[in-house]
Design a protein around this motif. Sequence first.
Motif, PDB file in Angstrom:
ATOM      1  N   ALA A   3       0.788  -1.253  -0.314  1.00  0.00           N
ATOM      2  CA  ALA A   3       0.408  -0.106   0.160  1.00  0.00           C
ATOM      3  C   ALA A   3       0.552   1.135  -0.116  1.00  0.00           C
ATOM      4  O   ALA A   3       0.577   3.057  -0.184  1.00  0.00           O
ATOM      5  CB  ALA A   3      -0.334  -0.100   1.102  1.00  0.00           C
ATOM      6  N   ASP A   4       2.301   1.155   0.059  1.00  0.00           N
ATOM      7  CA  ASP A   4       3.248   1.670   0.067  1.00  0.00           C
ATOM      8  C   ASP A   4       2.307   3.273   1.498  1.00  0.00           C
ATOM      9  O   ASP A   4       3.058   4.199   1.269  1.00  0.00           O
ATOM     10  CB  ASP A   4       3.267   2.849  -1.183  1.00  0.00           C
ATOM     11  CG  ASP A   4       4.030   3.258  -1.186  1.00  0.00           C
ATOM     12  OD1 ASP A   4       5.294   4.283  -0.603  1.00  0.00           O
ATOM     13  OD2 ASP A   4       4.137   4.632  -2.388  1.00  0.00           O
ATOM     14  N   ARG A   5       2.543   3.007   2.679  1.00  0.00           N
ATOM     15  CA  ARG A   5       2.473   3.656   3.740  1.00  0.00           C
ATOM     16  C   ARG A   5       3.492   4.232   4.495  1.00  0.00           C
ATOM     17  O   ARG A   5       3.865   3.131   4.899  1.00  0.00           O
ATOM     18  CB  ARG A   5       1.295   3.348   4.135  1.00  0.00           C
ATOM     19  CG  ARG A   5      -0.819   3.110   3.289  1.00  0.00           C
ATOM     20  CD  ARG A   5      -0.757   4.669   3.545  1.00  0.00           C
ATOM     21  NE  ARG A   5      -2.181   4.219   2.548  1.00  0.00           N
ATOM     22  CZ  ARG A   5      -1.908   4.680   1.025  1.00  0.00           C
ATOM     23  NH1 ARG A   5      -0.819   5.189   0.532  1.00  0.00           N
ATOM     24  NH2 ARG A   5      -2.617   4.344   0.624  1.00  0.00           N
ATOM     25  N   SER A   6       3.520   4.306   5.143  1.00  0.00           N
ATOM     26  CA  SER A   6       4.244   4.918   6.547  1.00  0.00           C
ATOM     27  C   SER A   6       4.018   4.038   7.643  1.00  0.00           C
ATOM     28  O   SER A   6       2.524   3.662   7.571  1.00  0.00           O
ATOM     29  CB  SER A   6       4.251   6.235   6.809  1.00  0.00           C
ATOM     30  OG  SER A   6       4.627   7.183   6.375  1.00  0.00           O
ATOM     31  N   PHE A   7       5.414   3.485   8.017  1.00  0.00           N
ATOM     32  CA  PHE A   7       5.899   2.474   9.179  1.00  0.00           C
ATOM     33  C   PHE A   7       5.799   2.924  10.638  1.00  0.00           C
ATOM     34  O   PHE A   7       7.376   2.791   9.755  1.00  0.00           O
ATOM     35  CB  PHE A   7       5.813   0.861   7.519  1.00  0.00           C
ATOM     36  CG  PHE A   7       5.280  -0.124   8.658  1.00  0.00           C
ATOM     37  CD1 PHE A   7       4.656  -0.164   9.668  1.00  0.00           C
ATOM     38  CD2 PHE A   7       6.322  -0.949   9.009  1.00  0.00           C
ATOM     39  CE1 PHE A   7       3.840  -1.900  10.971  1.00  0.00           C
ATOM     40  CE2 PHE A   7       6.052  -1.817   9.452  1.00  0.00           C
ATOM     41  CZ  PHE A   7       5.215  -2.068  10.981  1.00  0.00           C
ATOM     42  N   ILE A   8       5.604   2.511  11.622  1.00  0.00           N
ATOM     43  CA  ILE A   8       6.704   2.549  13.056  1.00  0.00           C
ATOM     44  C   ILE A   8       5.932   1.232  13.400  1.00  0.00           C
ATOM     45  O   ILE A   8       5.326   0.695  13.148  1.00  0.00           O
ATOM     46  CB  ILE A   8       5.463   3.611  13.645  1.00  0.00           C
ATOM     47  CG1 ILE A   8       5.734   4.817  13.093  1.00  0.00           C
ATOM     48  CG2 ILE A   8       6.119   3.071  14.978  1.00  0.00           C
ATOM     49  CD1 ILE A   8       5.514   5.924  14.362  1.00  0.00           C
ATOM     50  N   CYS A   9       7.447   0.431  13.552  1.00  0.00           N
ATOM     51  CA  CYS A   9       7.805  -0.746  13.751  1.00  0.00           C
ATOM     52  C   CYS A   9       7.640  -1.021  14.660  1.00  0.00           C
ATOM     53  O   CYS A   9       9.302  -1.135  15.194  1.00  0.00           O
ATOM     54  CB  CYS A   9       8.422  -1.616  12.994  1.00  0.00           C
ATOM     55  SG  CYS A   9       8.535  -3.170  12.998  1.00  0.00           S
TER      56      CYS A   9
END
Length: 347
Positions: free
Chosen positions: A260-266
Amino acid sequence: MTRRPIGYYVHHHGAGHLARANAIAAASDWPVVLLGTGIGDRGIDLSDDRLIPGGFDGLDGAGDRPEALHYAPLDHEGIRSRIAKVSEWIAVARPALMVVDVSVEIAMLARLASVPVVYVRLNGDRSDPPHAQAFASAHALLAPFHETFERSETPDWVRAKTRYLPGITPVPFKAGVEADRILIVVGRGGVPGNSAWIADAARACPHKSWRVIGPVTPPARCPSNLIFAGWVDDPASEIARAACVIGAAGDGLVGAVLAADRSFICLPEDRPFGEQFATAQALERLGAAIVLKQSPQPVEWPDLIEREAAIPSDVRRRLHDPLGAKAAAVWLAALAGRYIGERADAA
Protein backbone atom coordinates in the motif's frame (compact mmCIF):
# COMPACT_ATOMS: atom_id res chain seq x y z
CA MET A 1 -5.70 -32.51 -20.11
CA THR A 2 -6.09 -32.50 -16.31
CA ARG A 3 -3.02 -31.25 -14.55
CA ARG A 4 -1.77 -32.86 -11.38
CA PRO A 5 -2.21 -30.16 -8.73
CA ILE A 6 0.22 -28.17 -6.66
CA GLY A 7 -0.43 -28.82 -2.97
CA TYR A 8 -0.02 -25.86 -0.63
CA TYR A 9 0.27 -26.62 3.09
CA VAL A 10 -0.84 -23.66 5.23
CA HIS A 11 0.31 -23.34 8.83
CA HIS A 12 -2.43 -22.25 11.23
CA HIS A 13 -0.43 -19.86 13.43
CA GLY A 14 -0.98 -16.29 12.32
CA ALA A 15 -2.88 -15.05 9.28
CA GLY A 16 0.07 -14.49 6.95
CA HIS A 17 0.44 -18.08 5.72
CA LEU A 18 -3.16 -18.31 4.49
CA ALA A 19 -3.08 -14.84 2.95
CA ARG A 20 0.05 -15.79 1.02
CA ALA A 21 -1.47 -19.09 -0.14
CA ASN A 22 -4.68 -17.40 -1.28
CA ALA A 23 -2.75 -14.75 -3.20
CA ILE A 24 -0.68 -17.35 -5.07
CA ALA A 25 -3.68 -19.60 -5.76
CA ALA A 26 -5.69 -16.66 -7.12
CA ALA A 27 -2.83 -15.71 -9.47
CA SER A 28 -2.12 -19.26 -10.66
CA ASP A 29 -3.19 -20.88 -13.91
CA TRP A 30 -2.12 -24.22 -12.43
CA PRO A 31 -4.56 -25.89 -10.00
CA VAL A 32 -3.53 -25.22 -6.40
CA VAL A 33 -5.06 -27.18 -3.50
CA LEU A 34 -4.73 -25.75 0.02
CA LEU A 35 -4.22 -28.10 2.96
CA GLY A 36 -4.42 -26.94 6.57
CA THR A 37 -6.34 -26.65 9.80
CA GLY A 38 -9.36 -24.37 9.42
CA ILE A 39 -9.23 -24.41 5.60
CA GLY A 40 -12.83 -25.66 5.44
CA ASP A 41 -14.28 -25.96 1.95
CA ARG A 42 -11.41 -23.92 0.47
CA GLY A 43 -9.30 -27.09 0.31
CA ILE A 44 -8.34 -30.08 2.42
CA ASP A 45 -9.23 -29.37 6.05
CA LEU A 46 -6.88 -31.08 8.51
CA SER A 47 -7.39 -32.02 12.15
CA ASP A 48 -5.91 -29.65 14.69
CA ASP A 49 -2.43 -30.62 15.89
CA ARG A 50 -2.29 -28.22 18.82
CA LEU A 51 -1.93 -29.44 22.39
CA ILE A 52 -4.09 -26.57 23.61
CA PRO A 53 -7.09 -25.79 21.35
CA GLY A 54 -6.75 -22.32 19.88
CA GLY A 55 -3.23 -21.80 21.27
CA PHE A 56 0.14 -22.63 19.78
CA ASP A 57 3.63 -21.97 21.11
CA GLY A 58 5.49 -24.52 19.01
CA LEU A 59 6.35 -26.66 22.02
CA ASP A 60 5.34 -30.31 21.87
CA GLY A 61 6.18 -31.39 25.42
CA ALA A 62 8.13 -34.35 24.08
CA GLY A 63 11.04 -35.44 26.23
CA ASP A 64 12.74 -37.02 23.26
CA ARG A 65 12.40 -36.18 19.60
CA PRO A 66 14.43 -36.81 16.45
CA GLU A 67 16.83 -33.95 15.82
CA ALA A 68 15.31 -33.33 12.39
CA LEU A 69 11.85 -32.49 13.80
CA HIS A 70 10.46 -29.40 15.53
CA TYR A 71 7.03 -30.55 16.66
CA ALA A 72 6.16 -34.18 17.28
CA PRO A 73 3.97 -34.68 20.39
CA LEU A 74 3.24 -38.28 21.25
CA ASP A 75 -0.16 -40.00 21.28
CA HIS A 76 -2.00 -37.07 19.69
CA GLU A 77 -5.11 -38.11 17.78
CA GLY A 78 -5.19 -34.91 15.74
CA ILE A 79 -1.68 -35.49 14.41
CA ARG A 80 -2.43 -39.10 13.50
CA SER A 81 -5.47 -37.93 11.57
CA ARG A 82 -3.78 -35.05 9.74
CA ILE A 83 -0.75 -37.13 8.71
CA ALA A 84 -3.05 -39.85 7.39
CA LYS A 85 -5.17 -37.31 5.49
CA VAL A 86 -2.18 -35.59 3.88
CA SER A 87 -0.70 -38.97 2.91
CA GLU A 88 -4.01 -40.13 1.45
CA TRP A 89 -4.40 -36.91 -0.56
CA ILE A 90 -0.87 -37.27 -1.93
CA ALA A 91 -1.54 -40.89 -2.92
CA VAL A 92 -4.80 -40.04 -4.72
CA ALA A 93 -4.02 -36.60 -6.20
CA ARG A 94 -0.37 -37.34 -7.06
CA PRO A 95 0.60 -33.66 -6.73
CA ALA A 96 3.23 -32.33 -9.10
CA LEU A 97 4.67 -30.19 -6.32
CA MET A 98 4.13 -29.45 -2.64
CA VAL A 99 4.60 -25.97 -1.20
CA VAL A 100 5.06 -26.06 2.58
CA ASP A 101 4.30 -22.82 4.44
CA VAL A 102 5.56 -23.80 7.00
CA SER A 103 6.26 -27.13 8.74
CA VAL A 104 9.42 -29.16 8.81
CA GLU A 105 7.36 -32.27 9.52
CA ILE A 106 5.01 -31.85 6.54
CA ALA A 107 7.99 -31.08 4.30
CA MET A 108 9.64 -34.34 5.37
CA LEU A 109 6.37 -36.25 4.91
CA ALA A 110 5.96 -34.94 1.35
CA ARG A 111 9.59 -35.72 0.52
CA LEU A 112 9.20 -39.25 1.86
CA ALA A 113 6.07 -39.59 -0.27
CA SER A 114 8.19 -38.81 -3.36
CA VAL A 115 6.78 -35.31 -3.95
CA PRO A 116 9.10 -32.41 -4.86
CA VAL A 117 8.94 -29.76 -2.12
CA VAL A 118 9.22 -25.99 -2.18
CA TYR A 119 9.74 -24.81 1.38
CA VAL A 120 8.70 -21.29 2.36
CA ARG A 121 11.69 -19.81 4.18
CA LEU A 122 10.80 -17.03 6.58
CA ASN A 123 13.26 -14.54 7.98
CA GLY A 124 15.31 -15.04 11.13
CA ASP A 125 17.93 -17.51 12.28
CA ARG A 126 16.88 -20.84 10.73
CA SER A 127 20.24 -22.57 11.20
CA ASP A 128 18.88 -25.20 13.63
CA PRO A 129 19.06 -28.86 12.52
CA PRO A 130 15.33 -29.28 11.63
CA HIS A 131 15.33 -26.25 9.35
CA ALA A 132 18.67 -27.21 7.83
CA GLN A 133 17.33 -30.69 7.01
CA ALA A 134 14.10 -29.30 5.57
CA PHE A 135 16.05 -26.87 3.40
CA ALA A 136 18.39 -29.63 2.24
CA SER A 137 15.51 -31.97 1.35
CA ALA A 138 13.56 -29.29 -0.54
CA HIS A 139 14.01 -28.84 -4.27
CA ALA A 140 13.78 -25.07 -3.82
CA LEU A 141 13.15 -22.43 -1.17
CA LEU A 142 10.71 -19.53 -1.44
CA ALA A 143 11.54 -16.39 0.54
CA PRO A 144 8.52 -14.04 0.63
CA PHE A 145 10.69 -10.98 1.16
CA HIS A 146 13.10 -8.80 -0.80
CA GLU A 147 16.63 -10.13 -1.15
CA THR A 148 17.99 -7.10 0.71
CA PHE A 149 16.20 -8.41 3.82
CA GLU A 150 18.53 -11.41 3.85
CA ARG A 151 20.64 -11.96 6.95
CA SER A 152 24.41 -11.83 6.39
CA GLU A 153 24.76 -15.10 8.34
CA THR A 154 22.64 -17.12 5.89
CA PRO A 155 24.82 -19.82 4.29
CA ASP A 156 25.61 -19.57 0.59
CA TRP A 157 24.01 -22.94 -0.17
CA VAL A 158 20.71 -21.76 1.33
CA ARG A 159 20.83 -18.52 -0.68
CA ALA A 160 21.55 -20.50 -3.85
CA LYS A 161 18.36 -22.57 -3.39
CA THR A 162 16.23 -19.52 -2.57
CA ARG A 163 13.92 -17.61 -4.87
CA TYR A 164 13.20 -14.18 -3.38
CA LEU A 165 9.61 -13.17 -4.10
CA PRO A 166 8.45 -10.01 -2.30
CA GLY A 167 4.93 -8.79 -2.82
CA ILE A 168 3.01 -12.04 -2.36
CA THR A 169 0.02 -10.17 -1.03
CA PRO A 170 -3.60 -9.69 -2.04
CA VAL A 171 -4.17 -6.93 -4.60
CA PRO A 172 -3.84 -3.67 -2.63
CA PHE A 173 -7.12 -1.97 -1.82
CA LYS A 174 -7.52 1.32 -3.64
CA ALA A 175 -8.72 4.03 -1.32
CA GLY A 176 -8.01 7.65 -0.65
CA VAL A 177 -5.56 8.34 2.16
CA GLU A 178 -6.97 10.15 5.18
CA ALA A 179 -4.06 12.40 6.05
CA ASP A 180 -4.74 12.44 9.80
CA ARG A 181 -5.50 8.73 10.26
CA ILE A 182 -3.15 6.55 12.32
CA LEU A 183 -3.84 2.82 12.16
CA ILE A 184 -2.61 0.33 14.78
CA VAL A 185 -2.69 -3.30 13.64
CA VAL A 186 -2.62 -6.12 16.17
CA GLY A 187 -2.05 -9.45 14.45
CA ARG A 188 -3.66 -12.82 15.02
CA GLY A 189 -0.36 -14.53 15.76
CA GLY A 190 0.48 -12.41 18.78
CA VAL A 191 -0.98 -11.75 22.20
CA PRO A 192 -3.94 -9.40 22.64
CA GLY A 193 -2.80 -5.81 22.57
CA ASN A 194 -2.40 -3.59 25.61
CA SER A 195 -4.81 -0.71 25.17
CA ALA A 196 -3.34 1.58 27.85
CA TRP A 197 -0.34 2.76 25.80
CA ILE A 198 -2.57 3.14 22.74
CA ALA A 199 -4.92 5.47 24.61
CA ASP A 200 -1.95 7.48 25.90
CA ALA A 201 -0.53 7.77 22.37
CA ALA A 202 -3.87 9.03 21.03
CA ARG A 203 -4.11 11.60 23.80
CA ALA A 204 -0.60 12.82 22.92
CA CYS A 205 -1.72 13.44 19.31
CA PRO A 206 -5.21 14.95 19.63
CA HIS A 207 -5.09 16.30 16.06
CA LYS A 208 -4.80 12.74 14.68
CA SER A 209 -7.55 10.16 14.24
CA TRP A 210 -6.44 6.85 15.75
CA ARG A 211 -7.99 3.51 14.82
CA VAL A 212 -7.11 0.02 16.09
CA ILE A 213 -7.87 -3.30 14.41
CA GLY A 214 -7.25 -6.67 16.00
CA PRO A 215 -7.79 -8.31 19.39
CA VAL A 216 -7.57 -5.36 21.78
CA THR A 217 -9.93 -4.62 24.66
CA PRO A 218 -10.65 -0.86 24.87
CA PRO A 219 -9.56 0.88 28.08
CA ALA A 220 -12.06 2.13 30.63
CA ARG A 221 -11.41 5.70 29.53
CA CYS A 222 -11.00 6.13 25.78
CA PRO A 223 -10.11 9.50 24.18
CA SER A 224 -12.55 10.81 21.59
CA ASN A 225 -10.02 10.51 18.73
CA LEU A 226 -9.52 6.76 19.25
CA ILE A 227 -11.65 3.90 17.87
CA PHE A 228 -11.22 0.19 18.55
CA ALA A 229 -12.67 -1.65 15.55
CA GLY A 230 -11.80 -5.23 16.62
CA TRP A 231 -11.45 -7.88 13.92
CA VAL A 232 -12.08 -6.66 10.38
CA ASP A 233 -12.56 -8.69 7.21
CA ASP A 234 -10.63 -6.29 5.01
CA PRO A 235 -7.46 -5.08 6.78
CA ALA A 236 -6.06 -4.06 3.37
CA SER A 237 -8.70 -1.35 3.08
CA GLU A 238 -7.89 -0.11 6.58
CA ILE A 239 -4.19 0.08 5.70
CA ALA A 240 -4.96 1.85 2.41
CA ARG A 241 -6.87 4.63 4.18
CA ALA A 242 -4.22 5.24 6.85
CA ALA A 243 -1.48 7.83 6.55
CA CYS A 244 0.66 5.89 9.04
CA VAL A 245 0.51 2.27 10.18
CA ILE A 246 1.82 1.05 13.54
CA GLY A 247 2.33 -2.64 14.18
CA ALA A 248 4.64 -5.60 14.56
CA ALA A 249 7.09 -6.99 12.00
CA GLY A 250 5.05 -9.98 10.90
CA ASP A 251 5.55 -10.94 7.27
CA GLY A 252 1.89 -10.38 6.39
CA LEU A 253 1.64 -6.89 7.84
CA VAL A 254 4.99 -5.73 6.49
CA GLY A 255 4.03 -6.98 3.04
CA ALA A 256 0.65 -5.25 3.18
CA VAL A 257 2.19 -1.96 4.31
CA LEU A 258 4.79 -2.07 1.52
CA ALA A 259 2.11 -3.01 -1.02
CA ALA A 260 0.00 0.00 0.00
CA ASP A 261 3.10 2.22 0.27
CA ARG A 262 2.19 3.52 3.71
CA SER A 263 4.38 5.02 6.41
CA PHE A 264 5.24 2.40 9.01
CA ILE A 265 6.26 2.51 12.67
CA CYS A 266 7.37 -0.98 13.61
CA LEU A 267 7.37 -2.58 17.06
CA PRO A 268 8.74 -6.11 16.48
CA GLU A 269 7.52 -8.88 18.75
CA ASP A 270 9.45 -11.84 20.09
CA ARG A 271 8.91 -14.79 17.75
CA PRO A 272 10.64 -18.15 17.28
CA PHE A 273 13.97 -17.90 15.46
CA GLY A 274 13.99 -14.11 15.82
CA GLU A 275 11.86 -13.72 12.70
CA GLN A 276 10.36 -10.33 13.49
CA PHE A 277 13.59 -8.89 14.86
CA ALA A 278 15.39 -9.83 11.64
CA THR A 279 12.70 -8.20 9.50
CA ALA A 280 12.65 -5.09 11.68
CA GLN A 281 16.44 -4.79 11.52
CA ALA A 282 16.27 -4.96 7.73
CA LEU A 283 13.57 -2.27 7.58
CA GLU A 284 15.68 -0.05 9.83
CA ARG A 285 18.91 -0.73 7.93
CA LEU A 286 17.23 0.08 4.62
CA GLY A 287 15.62 3.24 6.03
CA ALA A 288 12.10 2.03 5.19
CA ALA A 289 10.49 2.37 8.63
CA ILE A 290 10.89 3.70 12.14
CA VAL A 291 11.70 0.70 14.35
CA LEU A 292 11.08 0.81 18.10
CA LYS A 293 12.39 -1.70 20.61
CA GLN A 294 9.67 -0.82 23.12
CA SER A 295 6.54 1.30 23.36
CA PRO A 296 7.63 4.95 23.51
CA GLN A 297 6.53 7.50 26.04
CA PRO A 298 3.37 9.38 25.02
CA VAL A 299 5.25 12.65 24.45
CA GLU A 300 7.44 10.93 21.83
CA TRP A 301 4.60 10.04 19.45
CA PRO A 302 4.18 13.35 17.61
CA ASP A 303 7.88 13.40 16.67
CA LEU A 304 7.88 9.72 15.66
CA ILE A 305 4.92 10.21 13.34
CA GLU A 306 6.52 13.29 11.82
CA ARG A 307 9.83 11.47 11.27
CA GLU A 308 8.13 8.50 9.62
CA ALA A 309 6.14 10.75 7.29
CA ALA A 310 9.43 12.21 6.05
CA ILE A 311 10.73 8.85 4.74
CA PRO A 312 10.65 8.96 0.92
CA SER A 313 8.05 6.69 -0.65
CA ASP A 314 10.52 5.22 -3.14
CA VAL A 315 12.45 3.60 -0.29
CA ARG A 316 9.40 1.41 0.41
CA ARG A 317 8.38 0.90 -3.21
CA ARG A 318 11.66 -0.71 -4.21
CA LEU A 319 11.13 -3.42 -1.58
CA HIS A 320 7.80 -4.50 -3.07
CA ASP A 321 6.87 -6.22 -6.33
CA PRO A 322 3.27 -5.40 -7.29
CA LEU A 323 3.24 -8.58 -9.37
CA GLY A 324 4.78 -10.72 -6.62
CA ALA A 325 1.91 -13.20 -6.35
CA LYS A 326 1.86 -13.73 -10.11
CA ALA A 327 5.65 -14.13 -10.20
CA ALA A 328 5.40 -16.80 -7.49
CA ALA A 329 2.56 -18.58 -9.29
CA VAL A 330 4.45 -18.65 -12.61
CA TRP A 331 7.63 -19.91 -10.94
CA LEU A 332 5.81 -22.68 -9.08
CA ALA A 333 3.98 -23.72 -12.24
CA ALA A 334 7.29 -23.93 -14.09
CA LEU A 335 8.69 -26.18 -11.35
CA ALA A 336 5.56 -28.34 -11.33
CA GLY A 337 5.72 -28.73 -15.10
CA ARG A 338 9.40 -29.60 -14.98
CA TYR A 339 8.94 -32.34 -12.41
CA ILE A 340 6.16 -34.06 -14.35
CA GLY A 341 7.65 -33.41 -17.76
CA GLU A 342 5.09 -30.82 -18.86
CA ARG A 343 5.68 -27.27 -20.04
CA ALA A 344 4.15 -24.74 -17.63
CA ASP A 345 2.37 -23.02 -20.50
CA ALA A 346 0.85 -26.24 -21.85
CA ALA A 347 -2.92 -26.70 -21.70
